[in-house]
Design a protein around this motif. Structure first.
Motif, PDB file in Angstrom:
ATOM      1  N   LEU A 268      18.557  44.102  -8.668  1.00  0.00           N
ATOM      2  CA  LEU A 268      17.612  43.426  -7.786  1.00  0.00           C
ATOM      3  C   LEU A 268      17.010  44.411  -6.790  1.00  0.00           C
ATOM      4  CD1 LEU A 268      19.590  40.143  -7.003  1.00  0.00           C
ATOM      5  CD2 LEU A 268      17.956  40.588  -8.848  1.00  0.00           C
ATOM      6  N   ALA A 269      15.713  44.279  -6.560  1.00  0.00           N
ATOM      7  CA  ALA A 269      15.023  45.156  -5.619  1.00  0.00           C
ATOM      8  C   ALA A 269      13.838  44.416  -5.017  1.00  0.00           C
ATOM      9  CB  ALA A 269      14.554  46.438  -6.306  1.00  0.00           C
ATOM     10  N   VAL A 270      13.408  44.889  -3.848  1.00  0.00           N
ATOM     11  CA  VAL A 270      12.290  44.280  -3.123  1.00  0.00           C
ATOM     12  C   VAL A 270      11.515  45.391  -2.432  1.00  0.00           C
ATOM     13  CG1 VAL A 270      11.881  43.133  -0.899  1.00  0.00           C
ATOM     14  CG2 VAL A 270      13.024  41.905  -2.715  1.00  0.00           C
ATOM     15  N   SER A 271      10.208  45.223  -2.336  1.00  0.00           N
ATOM     16  CA  SER A 271       9.406  46.142  -1.532  1.00  0.00           C
ATOM     17  C   SER A 271       8.686  45.348  -0.448  1.00  0.00           C
ATOM     18  CB  SER A 271       8.388  46.888  -2.400  1.00  0.00           C
ATOM     19  OG  SER A 271       7.454  45.990  -2.966  1.00  0.00           O
ATOM     20  N   VAL A 272       8.577  45.952   0.728  1.00  0.00           N
ATOM     21  CA  VAL A 272       7.870  45.348   1.855  1.00  0.00           C
ATOM     22  C   VAL A 272       6.814  46.347   2.316  1.00  0.00           C
ATOM     23  CG1 VAL A 272       8.056  44.428   4.189  1.00  0.00           C
ATOM     24  CG2 VAL A 272       9.926  44.063   2.557  1.00  0.00           C
ATOM     25  N   ALA A 273       5.545  45.975   2.183  1.00  0.00           N
ATOM     26  CA  ALA A 273       4.459  46.864   2.591  1.00  0.00           C
ATOM     27  C   ALA A 273       4.421  46.973   4.113  1.00  0.00           C
ATOM     28  CB  ALA A 273       3.136  46.341   2.063  1.00  0.00           C
ATOM     29  N   LEU A 274       4.273  48.198   4.612  1.00  0.00           N
ATOM     30  CA  LEU A 274       4.197  48.449   6.049  1.00  0.00           C
ATOM     31  C   LEU A 274       2.765  48.798   6.440  1.00  0.00           C
ATOM     32  CD1 LEU A 274       7.425  50.627   6.522  1.00  0.00           C
ATOM     33  CD2 LEU A 274       7.173  48.155   6.837  1.00  0.00           C
TER      34      LEU A 274
END
Length: 353
Positions: A268-274
Protein backbone atom coordinates in the motif's frame (compact mmCIF):
# COMPACT_ATOMS: atom_id res chain seq x y z
CA UNK A 1 -2.93 -34.33 -3.41
CA UNK A 2 -4.46 -32.28 -0.65
CA UNK A 3 -8.20 -32.64 -0.88
CA UNK A 4 -10.34 -29.49 -0.89
CA UNK A 5 -10.71 -27.97 2.56
CA UNK A 6 -8.04 -30.18 4.14
CA UNK A 7 -5.01 -27.95 3.81
CA UNK A 8 -4.97 -27.38 7.58
CA UNK A 9 -4.46 -31.12 8.14
CA UNK A 10 -1.34 -31.39 5.95
CA UNK A 11 1.47 -32.91 8.03
CA UNK A 12 5.14 -33.26 7.09
CA UNK A 13 7.72 -35.77 8.31
CA UNK A 14 8.97 -33.61 11.18
CA UNK A 15 5.45 -33.10 12.52
CA UNK A 16 4.54 -36.76 12.19
CA UNK A 17 7.77 -37.83 13.89
CA UNK A 18 7.01 -35.49 16.81
CA UNK A 19 3.48 -36.90 17.07
CA UNK A 20 4.99 -40.38 17.30
CA UNK A 21 7.57 -39.34 19.89
CA UNK A 22 10.47 -40.03 17.53
CA UNK A 23 13.43 -37.96 16.45
CA UNK A 24 13.40 -37.15 12.77
CA UNK A 25 16.50 -39.33 12.30
CA UNK A 26 14.85 -42.36 13.90
CA UNK A 27 11.67 -41.68 11.95
CA UNK A 28 13.54 -41.68 8.65
CA UNK A 29 15.56 -44.76 9.52
CA UNK A 30 12.64 -46.87 10.78
CA UNK A 31 10.10 -45.53 8.25
CA UNK A 32 7.03 -46.46 10.34
CA UNK A 33 4.84 -45.10 7.57
CA UNK A 34 5.89 -48.06 5.39
CA UNK A 35 3.64 -50.36 7.44
CA UNK A 36 0.75 -51.52 5.25
CA UNK A 37 -1.79 -50.39 7.86
CA UNK A 38 -0.37 -46.88 8.11
CA UNK A 39 -2.45 -44.13 6.45
CA UNK A 40 -1.21 -43.43 2.92
CA UNK A 41 0.70 -40.30 2.06
CA UNK A 42 -1.25 -37.47 0.47
CA UNK A 43 1.84 -36.34 -1.44
CA UNK A 44 2.39 -37.82 -4.88
CA UNK A 45 4.61 -40.82 -5.56
CA UNK A 46 8.19 -39.64 -5.78
CA UNK A 47 7.46 -36.29 -4.14
CA UNK A 48 10.52 -34.71 -2.52
CA UNK A 49 8.56 -33.84 0.62
CA UNK A 50 6.31 -36.48 2.13
CA UNK A 51 2.94 -35.32 3.44
CA UNK A 52 0.16 -37.03 5.37
CA UNK A 53 -3.29 -36.04 6.57
CA UNK A 54 -2.89 -35.39 10.31
CA UNK A 55 -6.49 -36.36 11.07
CA UNK A 56 -5.82 -39.78 9.61
CA UNK A 57 -2.45 -40.27 11.31
CA UNK A 58 -3.80 -39.13 14.69
CA UNK A 59 -6.64 -41.64 14.47
CA UNK A 60 -4.22 -44.42 13.49
CA UNK A 61 -1.81 -43.65 16.33
CA UNK A 62 -4.70 -43.56 18.82
CA UNK A 63 -6.03 -46.91 17.61
CA UNK A 64 -9.23 -45.37 16.27
CA UNK A 65 -10.77 -46.03 12.85
CA UNK A 66 -9.01 -43.93 10.24
CA UNK A 67 -11.46 -41.54 8.55
CA UNK A 68 -11.62 -41.72 4.79
CA UNK A 69 -10.72 -38.73 2.67
CA UNK A 70 -13.13 -37.47 -0.01
CA UNK A 71 -13.05 -39.57 -3.17
CA UNK A 72 -14.58 -37.04 -5.56
CA UNK A 73 -12.28 -34.60 -7.32
CA UNK A 74 -12.86 -30.94 -6.49
CA UNK A 75 -11.64 -27.80 -8.22
CA UNK A 76 -10.04 -26.73 -4.93
CA UNK A 77 -7.99 -29.92 -4.55
CA UNK A 78 -4.34 -28.86 -4.29
CA UNK A 79 -2.02 -30.66 -6.71
CA UNK A 80 1.75 -30.82 -6.32
CA UNK A 81 4.07 -30.49 -9.32
CA UNK A 82 3.89 -34.20 -10.21
CA UNK A 83 0.10 -34.26 -10.06
CA UNK A 84 -0.33 -30.99 -11.96
CA UNK A 85 2.06 -32.22 -14.65
CA UNK A 86 0.12 -35.49 -14.94
CA UNK A 87 -3.15 -33.58 -15.37
CA UNK A 88 -1.61 -31.71 -18.28
CA UNK A 89 0.13 -34.74 -19.76
CA UNK A 90 3.61 -33.27 -19.41
CA UNK A 91 6.68 -34.04 -17.33
CA UNK A 92 7.28 -32.36 -13.95
CA UNK A 93 10.29 -30.59 -15.46
CA UNK A 94 8.10 -29.18 -18.23
CA UNK A 95 5.57 -28.05 -15.61
CA UNK A 96 8.35 -26.25 -13.73
CA UNK A 97 9.80 -24.63 -16.83
CA UNK A 98 6.77 -23.71 -18.93
CA UNK A 99 3.51 -24.05 -17.05
CA UNK A 100 3.77 -22.96 -13.43
CA UNK A 101 5.27 -19.62 -14.48
CA UNK A 102 2.47 -18.90 -16.97
CA UNK A 103 0.30 -15.87 -16.05
CA UNK A 104 -2.77 -18.13 -15.91
CA UNK A 105 -1.27 -20.34 -13.21
CA UNK A 106 1.47 -18.43 -11.38
CA UNK A 107 -0.83 -16.16 -9.30
CA UNK A 108 -2.67 -19.20 -7.93
CA UNK A 109 0.32 -21.24 -6.71
CA UNK A 110 0.41 -21.75 -2.97
CA UNK A 111 2.91 -23.26 -0.54
CA UNK A 112 1.83 -26.00 1.86
CA UNK A 113 4.54 -27.20 4.22
CA UNK A 114 7.08 -25.73 1.84
CA UNK A 115 5.67 -27.59 -1.17
CA UNK A 116 4.23 -25.68 -4.11
CA UNK A 117 0.67 -26.65 -5.05
CA UNK A 118 -1.82 -25.48 -7.65
CA UNK A 119 -5.63 -25.77 -7.39
CA UNK A 120 -7.06 -28.45 -9.66
CA UNK A 121 -9.52 -25.95 -11.15
CA UNK A 122 -6.70 -23.69 -12.31
CA UNK A 123 -4.90 -26.61 -13.95
CA UNK A 124 -8.13 -27.69 -15.65
CA UNK A 125 -8.85 -24.16 -16.87
CA UNK A 126 -5.37 -23.91 -18.32
CA UNK A 127 -5.67 -27.32 -19.98
CA UNK A 128 -9.04 -26.39 -21.48
CA UNK A 129 -7.74 -23.16 -22.99
CA UNK A 130 -4.70 -25.03 -24.31
CA UNK A 131 -6.78 -27.85 -25.82
CA UNK A 132 -9.19 -25.48 -27.54
CA UNK A 133 -6.38 -23.35 -28.85
CA UNK A 134 -7.85 -20.50 -26.90
CA UNK A 135 -5.07 -19.46 -24.60
CA UNK A 136 -5.15 -15.86 -23.53
CA UNK A 137 -7.48 -13.96 -25.83
CA UNK A 138 -8.36 -10.31 -26.24
CA UNK A 139 -5.65 -7.85 -27.20
CA UNK A 140 -2.45 -9.21 -28.76
CA UNK A 141 0.53 -9.43 -26.44
CA UNK A 142 2.19 -6.06 -26.04
CA UNK A 143 -0.73 -4.04 -27.40
CA UNK A 144 -2.75 -1.54 -25.43
CA UNK A 145 -6.22 -1.97 -24.01
CA UNK A 146 -9.26 -0.92 -26.04
CA UNK A 147 -10.91 1.01 -23.19
CA UNK A 148 -9.61 4.02 -21.25
CA UNK A 149 -7.92 3.07 -18.00
CA UNK A 150 -10.43 4.99 -15.89
CA UNK A 151 -13.28 2.92 -17.38
CA UNK A 152 -11.78 -0.52 -16.74
CA UNK A 153 -13.09 -0.90 -13.18
CA UNK A 154 -16.64 0.05 -14.15
CA UNK A 155 -16.71 -2.16 -17.23
CA UNK A 156 -15.20 -5.21 -15.54
CA UNK A 157 -17.32 -4.62 -12.44
CA UNK A 158 -20.46 -4.73 -14.58
CA UNK A 159 -19.42 -8.13 -15.93
CA UNK A 160 -18.79 -9.46 -12.41
CA UNK A 161 -22.18 -8.22 -11.25
CA UNK A 162 -23.77 -9.85 -14.30
CA UNK A 163 -21.92 -13.16 -13.77
CA UNK A 164 -19.80 -13.61 -10.60
CA UNK A 165 -18.03 -16.54 -12.28
CA UNK A 166 -17.01 -14.52 -15.34
CA UNK A 167 -13.69 -15.74 -16.73
CA UNK A 168 -10.58 -13.90 -17.83
CA UNK A 169 -11.23 -14.93 -21.42
CA UNK A 170 -14.72 -13.43 -21.34
CA UNK A 171 -13.44 -10.17 -19.87
CA UNK A 172 -10.77 -9.97 -22.56
CA UNK A 173 -13.19 -10.70 -25.39
CA UNK A 174 -16.09 -8.49 -24.30
CA UNK A 175 -14.10 -5.48 -23.15
CA UNK A 176 -10.96 -5.76 -25.23
CA UNK A 177 -8.45 -5.87 -22.39
CA UNK A 178 -5.01 -7.39 -22.50
CA UNK A 179 -4.55 -10.56 -20.47
CA UNK A 180 -2.45 -8.71 -17.88
CA UNK A 181 -5.04 -5.97 -17.39
CA UNK A 182 -7.88 -8.47 -17.03
CA UNK A 183 -5.84 -10.58 -14.61
CA UNK A 184 -5.25 -7.50 -12.44
CA UNK A 185 -8.81 -6.21 -12.55
CA UNK A 186 -10.82 -9.37 -11.83
CA UNK A 187 -9.32 -10.34 -8.44
CA UNK A 188 -9.12 -6.70 -7.35
CA UNK A 189 -12.78 -6.01 -8.07
CA UNK A 190 -13.94 -9.30 -6.60
CA UNK A 191 -11.88 -8.42 -3.53
CA UNK A 192 -13.57 -5.02 -3.27
CA UNK A 193 -16.99 -6.67 -3.32
CA UNK A 194 -15.94 -9.15 -0.64
CA UNK A 195 -14.70 -6.23 1.48
CA UNK A 196 -18.00 -4.39 0.97
CA UNK A 197 -19.98 -7.41 2.14
CA UNK A 198 -17.72 -8.00 5.15
CA UNK A 199 -18.17 -4.41 6.25
CA UNK A 200 -21.94 -4.70 5.91
CA UNK A 201 -22.04 -8.08 7.65
CA UNK A 202 -19.00 -8.32 9.96
CA UNK A 203 -20.06 -11.70 11.35
CA UNK A 204 -19.29 -13.34 8.01
CA UNK A 205 -15.92 -14.95 7.37
CA UNK A 206 -14.14 -13.89 4.17
CA UNK A 207 -14.73 -17.37 2.74
CA UNK A 208 -18.45 -17.14 3.50
CA UNK A 209 -18.59 -13.73 1.84
CA UNK A 210 -16.89 -15.05 -1.30
CA UNK A 211 -19.31 -17.97 -1.48
CA UNK A 212 -22.29 -15.69 -0.86
CA UNK A 213 -21.19 -13.54 -3.80
CA UNK A 214 -21.05 -16.59 -6.05
CA UNK A 215 -17.31 -16.65 -6.73
CA UNK A 216 -16.06 -20.06 -7.93
CA UNK A 217 -13.73 -21.90 -5.57
CA UNK A 218 -10.97 -21.85 -8.19
CA UNK A 219 -10.70 -18.04 -8.00
CA UNK A 220 -11.44 -17.50 -4.33
CA UNK A 221 -7.83 -17.57 -3.13
CA UNK A 222 -6.78 -14.56 -5.22
CA UNK A 223 -10.08 -12.78 -4.53
CA UNK A 224 -9.70 -13.29 -0.77
CA UNK A 225 -6.10 -12.05 -0.83
CA UNK A 226 -7.27 -8.98 -2.71
CA UNK A 227 -10.08 -8.45 -0.19
CA UNK A 228 -7.59 -8.54 2.68
CA UNK A 229 -5.50 -5.86 0.96
CA UNK A 230 -8.59 -3.78 0.27
CA UNK A 231 -9.66 -3.92 3.91
CA UNK A 232 -6.19 -2.85 5.04
CA UNK A 233 -6.33 0.07 2.61
CA UNK A 234 -9.72 1.16 3.90
CA UNK A 235 -8.51 0.88 7.48
CA UNK A 236 -5.50 3.15 7.01
CA UNK A 237 -7.11 5.65 4.61
CA UNK A 238 -8.60 7.92 7.35
CA UNK A 239 -5.14 8.40 8.87
CA UNK A 240 -3.63 9.25 5.50
CA UNK A 241 -6.43 11.69 4.74
CA UNK A 242 -5.91 13.32 8.13
CA UNK A 243 -2.24 13.91 7.29
CA UNK A 244 -3.22 15.47 3.96
CA UNK A 245 -5.73 17.73 5.69
CA UNK A 246 -3.12 18.89 8.22
CA UNK A 247 -0.80 19.79 5.34
CA UNK A 248 -3.63 21.79 3.78
CA UNK A 249 -4.16 23.61 7.07
CA UNK A 250 -0.46 24.50 7.14
CA UNK A 251 -0.67 25.93 3.59
CA UNK A 252 1.65 23.22 2.32
CA UNK A 253 -0.88 21.48 0.08
CA UNK A 254 -4.12 22.02 -1.78
CA UNK A 255 -7.24 20.16 -0.63
CA UNK A 256 -7.23 16.66 -2.10
CA UNK A 257 -8.82 13.26 -1.63
CA UNK A 258 -6.20 10.69 -0.74
CA UNK A 259 -6.37 7.49 -2.77
CA UNK A 260 -4.53 4.42 -1.51
CA UNK A 261 -2.65 2.67 -4.30
CA UNK A 262 -1.50 -0.92 -4.56
CA UNK A 263 2.05 -1.45 -5.69
CA UNK A 264 3.50 -4.74 -6.87
CA UNK A 265 2.94 -7.40 -4.23
CA UNK A 266 -0.12 -5.54 -2.89
CA UNK A 267 2.05 -3.04 -1.02
CA UNK A 268 0.00 0.00 0.00
CA UNK A 269 1.20 3.49 -0.87
CA UNK A 270 -0.15 7.04 -1.11
CA UNK A 271 1.09 10.29 -2.59
CA UNK A 272 0.12 13.77 -1.40
CA UNK A 273 0.87 16.66 -3.75
CA UNK A 274 2.50 19.65 -2.04
CA UNK A 275 2.31 23.28 -3.05
CA UNK A 276 4.04 25.28 -0.34
CA UNK A 277 7.12 23.17 0.29
CA UNK A 278 10.45 22.59 -1.37
CA UNK A 279 9.37 19.03 -2.19
CA UNK A 280 6.78 18.44 -4.93
CA UNK A 281 5.04 15.65 -3.01
CA UNK A 282 5.03 13.38 0.00
CA UNK A 283 4.79 9.61 -0.33
CA UNK A 284 3.66 7.14 2.30
CA UNK A 285 4.69 3.52 1.78
CA UNK A 286 3.60 0.94 4.35
CA UNK A 287 7.14 -0.48 4.40
CA UNK A 288 9.08 2.75 4.84
CA UNK A 289 6.65 5.33 6.19
CA UNK A 290 6.67 8.94 4.92
CA UNK A 291 9.26 10.40 2.58
CA UNK A 292 9.62 13.37 0.28
CA UNK A 293 9.41 12.74 -3.46
CA UNK A 294 11.26 14.34 -6.35
CA UNK A 295 8.48 14.16 -8.96
CA UNK A 296 5.02 15.64 -8.75
CA UNK A 297 3.75 13.70 -11.76
CA UNK A 298 5.11 10.31 -10.68
CA UNK A 299 5.88 10.73 -6.98
CA UNK A 300 5.76 7.05 -6.00
CA UNK A 301 8.06 6.01 -8.82
CA UNK A 302 8.81 2.57 -10.18
CA UNK A 303 8.64 -0.29 -7.69
CA UNK A 304 12.06 -1.89 -7.23
CA UNK A 305 11.65 -3.72 -3.94
CA UNK A 306 14.16 -1.40 -2.25
CA UNK A 307 13.65 1.97 -0.53
CA UNK A 308 13.97 4.89 -2.98
CA UNK A 309 17.03 7.00 -2.22
CA UNK A 310 18.82 9.96 -3.74
CA UNK A 311 18.85 13.73 -3.90
CA UNK A 312 15.57 15.23 -2.75
CA UNK A 313 14.38 12.10 -0.94
CA UNK A 314 14.18 12.43 2.83
CA UNK A 315 12.53 9.94 5.19
CA UNK A 316 10.68 11.97 7.77
CA UNK A 317 10.07 9.53 10.63
CA UNK A 318 11.16 6.13 11.82
CA UNK A 319 7.51 5.37 12.61
CA UNK A 320 5.21 3.85 10.05
CA UNK A 321 2.34 6.17 10.97
CA UNK A 322 3.64 9.18 12.89
CA UNK A 323 1.26 11.78 14.19
CA UNK A 324 0.56 14.51 11.60
CA UNK A 325 2.13 17.16 13.85
CA UNK A 326 5.39 15.19 14.03
CA UNK A 327 5.37 14.76 10.26
CA UNK A 328 4.70 18.46 9.70
CA UNK A 329 7.59 19.44 11.95
CA UNK A 330 9.97 17.09 10.14
CA UNK A 331 8.87 18.33 6.73
CA UNK A 332 9.44 21.99 7.55
CA UNK A 333 12.74 21.48 9.36
CA UNK A 334 15.43 19.97 7.15
CA UNK A 335 17.44 19.00 10.21
CA UNK A 336 14.92 16.20 10.71
CA UNK A 337 14.76 13.05 8.65
CA UNK A 338 17.27 10.75 7.00
CA UNK A 339 18.37 9.64 3.55
CA UNK A 340 17.43 6.05 4.34
CA UNK A 341 14.46 4.59 6.23
CA UNK A 342 15.49 3.74 9.79
CA UNK A 343 12.90 0.99 10.00
CA UNK A 344 11.50 -1.27 7.29
CA UNK A 345 8.07 -2.68 8.10
CA UNK A 346 6.77 -5.91 6.58
CA UNK A 347 4.27 -5.43 3.78
CA UNK A 348 0.85 -6.79 4.60
CA UNK A 349 1.17 -6.22 8.35
CA UNK A 350 -1.41 -4.76 10.69
CA UNK A 351 -2.09 -1.06 10.10
CA UNK A 352 -3.80 1.28 12.51
CA UNK A 353 -6.38 3.72 11.19
Amino acid sequence: MIRAGRRKYAQNSEELAAAMGLTIGTFRNKQPYADENFPPQISSDGARVKLWDSEQTAAHLAGRPVPELPHEDDEQDLLDRNEAAAELGVSPKTWDKNYKTHPQTAPHLTLVKGVEHCPRGIVHAFRTSKDTGGGPKGRPKGSGDMVPRDEISTRVGDLIDEDPAVTLATVQERIGLSYAAAARALPRLRGERIADLLQREPDLTPEEAATRLGYPTAVQRTALASAATELRARHVQPYLQRVADVLVGADLAEAQDVRVQRLEGDVLAVSVALSGSGAPALVWDERYGWRTAVSKRHPIGKETGTPPEGDGIRYLSEHQQPEPAELLAALTDRRHGSRHPKTVYPAGGTLRG
